[in-house]
Design an enzyme around this catalytic site. Structure first.
Site, PDB file in Angstrom:
ATOM      1  CG  ASN A   1      -0.379  -0.154   2.531  1.00  0.00           C
ATOM      2  OD1 ASN A   1       0.527  -0.951   2.729  1.00  0.00           O
ATOM      3  ND2 ASN A   1      -0.886   0.595   3.498  1.00  0.00           N
TER       4      ASN A   1
ATOM      5  CG  ASN B   1      -1.648  11.385  -1.475  1.00  0.00           C
ATOM      6  OD1 ASN B   1      -2.302  12.349  -1.074  1.00  0.00           O
ATOM      7  ND2 ASN B   1      -0.659  11.493  -2.344  1.00  0.00           N
ATOM      8  CB  VAL B   2      -1.889  13.888   3.032  1.00  0.00           C
ATOM      9  CG1 VAL B   2      -1.975  14.803   1.824  1.00  0.00           C
ATOM     10  CG2 VAL B   2      -2.447  14.539   4.283  1.00  0.00           C
TER      11      VAL B   2
ATOM     12  CE1 TYR C   1      -5.327   7.284   5.088  1.00  0.00           C
ATOM     13  CE2 TYR C   1      -6.301   9.244   6.059  1.00  0.00           C
ATOM     14  CZ  TYR C   1      -5.449   8.164   6.145  1.00  0.00           C
ATOM     15  OH  TYR C   1      -4.722   7.960   7.284  1.00  0.00           O
TER      16      TYR C   1
ATOM     17  CB  CYS D   1      -5.279  -1.274  -1.950  1.00  0.00           C
ATOM     18  SG  CYS D   1      -6.564  -0.309  -1.136  1.00  0.00           S
TER      19      CYS D   1
ATOM     20  CD  GLU E   1      -5.464  -5.905  -1.207  1.00  0.00           C
ATOM     21  OE1 GLU E   1      -6.144  -6.351  -0.281  1.00  0.00           O
ATOM     22  OE2 GLU E   1      -4.993  -4.737  -1.207  1.00  0.00           O
TER      23      GLU E   1
END
Length: 143
Positions: free
Chosen positions: A55, A58-59, A61, A66, A68
């Site tokens: 993952n 970043n600030v 979100y 992710c 995956e």
């Protein structure tokens, strides 16, 4: 695949153990300064190529990537579009960490038979499922 099954890590074949270990080691590369929740993934393609991902937060979100999705994007960008399995592991003492809803749909885009391995951080046990089990009524575009 039927209901999810929990197995001892030691009972898995060597190739699956190696795939899980790759996810665990990649988890340690995660960039997660906001949640402090590192996730690793290892994607097994149909040609047995493996792509790992972690993952990347970043600030803002909403644009966080992710683990995956990271592994799948790497595979697609290398020309692989058929997948057999994906491992997901995270630092958690409470149990198995499963892909979020967005990741479930992201995985399902590439097939309903993809095996999902959810590994505990200590590699004691692994929950084995499938994307069909985790997302039984996947969003699909019908022509």
């Amino acid at each position: 695949m039927g209901d999810p099954t929990i197995v001892d890590f030691s009972t898995l074949d060597v190739a699956t153990q190696d795939l899980i270990r790759k996810a665990v080691s990649t988890r340690d590369l995660a960039y997660c300064p906001y949640s402090n929740f590192s996730v690793g993934a290892a994607l097994l393609c149909s040609d047995d190529t493996v792509f790992t991902g972690c993952n990347v937060e970043n600030v803002a979100y909403g644009i966080t990537v992710c683990a995956e999705q990271c592994s799948i994007v790497k595979a697609i960008s290398a020309g692989n579009k058929q997948f057999k399995a994906i491992v997901v592991t995270a630092h958690s003492d409470t149990g198995y960490i499963s892909p979020c809803g967005a990741c479930r749909q992201f995985i399902a885009e590439f097939g309903s038979e993809i095996i999902i391995y959810l590994a505990k951080p200590d590699l004691s046990t692994v929950l084995i499922s499938s994307i069909k089990e985790l997302l039984p009524l996947t969003f699909t575009f019908y022509l």
